[in-house]
Scaffold this motif. Structure first.
Motif, mmCIF file in Angstrom:
data_model
loop_
_atom_site.group_PDB
_atom_site.id
_atom_site.type_symbol
_atom_site.label_atom_id
_atom_site.label_comp_id
_atom_site.label_asym_id
_atom_site.label_seq_id
_atom_site.Cartn_x
_atom_site.Cartn_y
_atom_site.Cartn_z
ATOM 1 N N ALA A 225 -5.782 4.237 -1.482
ATOM 2 C CA ALA A 225 -4.706 3.303 -1.836
ATOM 3 C C ALA A 225 -3.596 3.291 -0.789
ATOM 4 O O ALA A 225 -2.617 2.561 -0.945
ATOM 5 C CB ALA A 225 -4.123 3.671 -3.201
ATOM 6 N N GLY B 63 0.300 -0.238 -4.369
ATOM 7 C CA GLY B 63 -0.722 0.793 -4.247
ATOM 8 C C GLY B 63 -0.588 1.868 -5.295
ATOM 9 O O GLY B 63 -1.584 2.442 -5.751
ATOM 10 N N ALA C 231 0.835 -1.205 0.000
ATOM 11 C CA ALA C 231 0.000 0.000 0.000
ATOM 12 C C ALA C 231 0.869 1.254 0.000
ATOM 13 O O ALA C 231 2.040 1.226 0.387
ATOM 14 C CB ALA C 231 -0.925 0.002 1.213
#
Length: 427
Positions: A171, A381, A109
């Protein structure tokens, strides 16, 4: 490998059949086949992409009303070919970026910290300050739909700048299903764009948010995450429709410029008035662009207003001096009852300057960029965010037809949110 190859094969077969047959009902049948049959062959993100294209084309091309007249067979054929080009690009991307069935993917992420909050606050402050400036000069644009056409390009882009920040937030590691986070990091950046009258832009960002959340759940979802996402999606459908419908009926008021909803029902629909009112906000907007494309193709309309392609004409409005936008240039050729520009959709915009073959190549390249980033979205991400952004920008471009500096600005904003805190950490 079979499914991507089958998707590409179907696109070639349907495309050749569309070129060989000159009957409207056959073209409608081919359109149905190309939009429905290949969907099970695509991976989920490619399926979503092609479904968005398919819904748009179907609602715009199929004769739900006689608005903008009857489409020429050649026009329907070109929409079939464009759908084939999109499907072919998705199949090629699936083939090139196939992960060999690996499901255990380590997802990374995006980072989040205090410096990211400062960057978010800075960009949001710019958007809100320019919104105040625009409202001071042009009034409350949420209710004055025509006033937004008078807003300068730079002011409009800066008002919308913060609207793409929610894609970074969802995200990132900081993302949680909390009301406070939704208000601060999703609603707050989106409000300036909504208040300037850009309802479609807000809906596209919300679609992108759902796409990012979907990827994160599919990679390492926790119990209950999938049900939360379904509730969000179910709630967004009526909300999105309500936003579009509100703008439609506000714009179609009794101001003498546009036909009122009751006049539209009497002129173009044979359904009960309640049904007509329900489908009008979606169908007529899509039929407008398809009808313009049909006019361009039937009349052989070409760009004789500016020396450069209208597809990129809006980038020239950033230069000093008076520069005409692509939409208003088209309106000067075709004619318009309002002051704003016209949007012919991607196919119509490309055909103003290019032949069919080159137009399909451009569509394939744009579609491939969406499909390729989709296959990379499950690993990091950053790619998840870029896929969602590329998808929603393609949908907007597919509808409007003309490339806008705003699309590049969106990438600049999310990359600033990603890059600036990383550079500060290294100082």
């Amino acid at each position: 490998m079979f499914r991507p190859a089958a998707a590409v094969g179907i696109s070639f077969v349907i495309g050749l059949a569309s070129l060989a047959v000159d009957l409207s009902w056959v073209q409608y049948l081919l359109l149905f086949v190309i939009l429905a049959v290949p969907l099970p062959l695509l991976e989920p993100k490619g399926r979503l992409f092609f479904l968005l294209v398919g819904v748009y084309v179907a609602l715009g091309v199929l004769p739900f009303s006689n608005y903008r007249g009857t489409l020429a067979t050649a026009t329907i054929s070109e929409y079939v070919l464009m759908s084939c080009a999109v499907l072919c690009s998705i199949g090629i991307a699936d083939f090139m970026f196939d992960r060999g069935g690996r499901s255990n993917i380590e997802y990374s992420a995006l980072s989040w910290g205090t410096k990211h909050v400062y960057v978010f606050a800075f960009i949001c402050t710019i958007s809100w300050l320019f919104l105040v400036k625009v409202y001071g000069q042009h009034g409350i644009l949420l209710f004055n739909q025509f006033g937004r056409f008078d807003v300068g390009s730079y002011d409009a882009y800066l008002v919308k700048a913060a609207s793409y920040l929610p894609l970074y937030f969802v995200a990132s590691r900081r993302f949680r299903y909390k009301l406070r986070d939704f208000l601060l990091y999703i609603l707050m950046p989106l409000l300036p764009t909504l208040l300037i009258g850009s309802r479609g832009g807000v809906l596209m960002v919300l679609l992108g948010v759902c796409c990012v959340v979907y990827v994160r759940i599919s990679v390492h979802g926790r119990p209950g995450d999938a049900s939360r996402l379904r509730r969000v999606l179910v709630g967004l459908i009526p909300l999105g429709y309500a936003v579009v419908a509100l703008g439609f009926f506000l714009r179609r008021g009794s101001d003498g410029v546009y036909m009122t909803p009751s006049e539209l029902h009497a002129a173009y629909f044979n359904t009960p008035i309640l049904v007509s009112y329900l489908v009008m906000p979606i169908h007529l907007g899509l039929r407008e662009t398809v009808g313009l494309t049909n006019f361009i193709l039937e009349r052989g309309v070409v760009n004789d207003v500016v020396t450069y392609p209208l597809f990129v004409a809006d980038f020239y409005t950033l230069q000093a001096g008076e520069q005409i936008s692509a939409g208003r240039a088209l309106a000067s050729v075709v004619g318009s009852v309002a002051d704003g520009g016209l949007t012919p959709g991607l196919l119509g915009a490309l055909r103003l300057d290019f032949g069919l073959s080159l137009s399909l190549i451009v569509v394939m390249l744009l579609s491939f960029s969406v499909a390729a980033t989709a296959r990379l979205a499950e690993s990091r991400g950053l790619w998840t965010m870029l896929w969602a952004l590329t998808l929603i920008q393609f949908v907007q471009l597919f509808h409007r037809g003309f490339a806008k500096p705003e699309y590049l600005m969106a990438y600049m904003v999310v990359l600033i949110a990603w890059l600036v805190p990383r550079l500060v950490l290294k100082v």
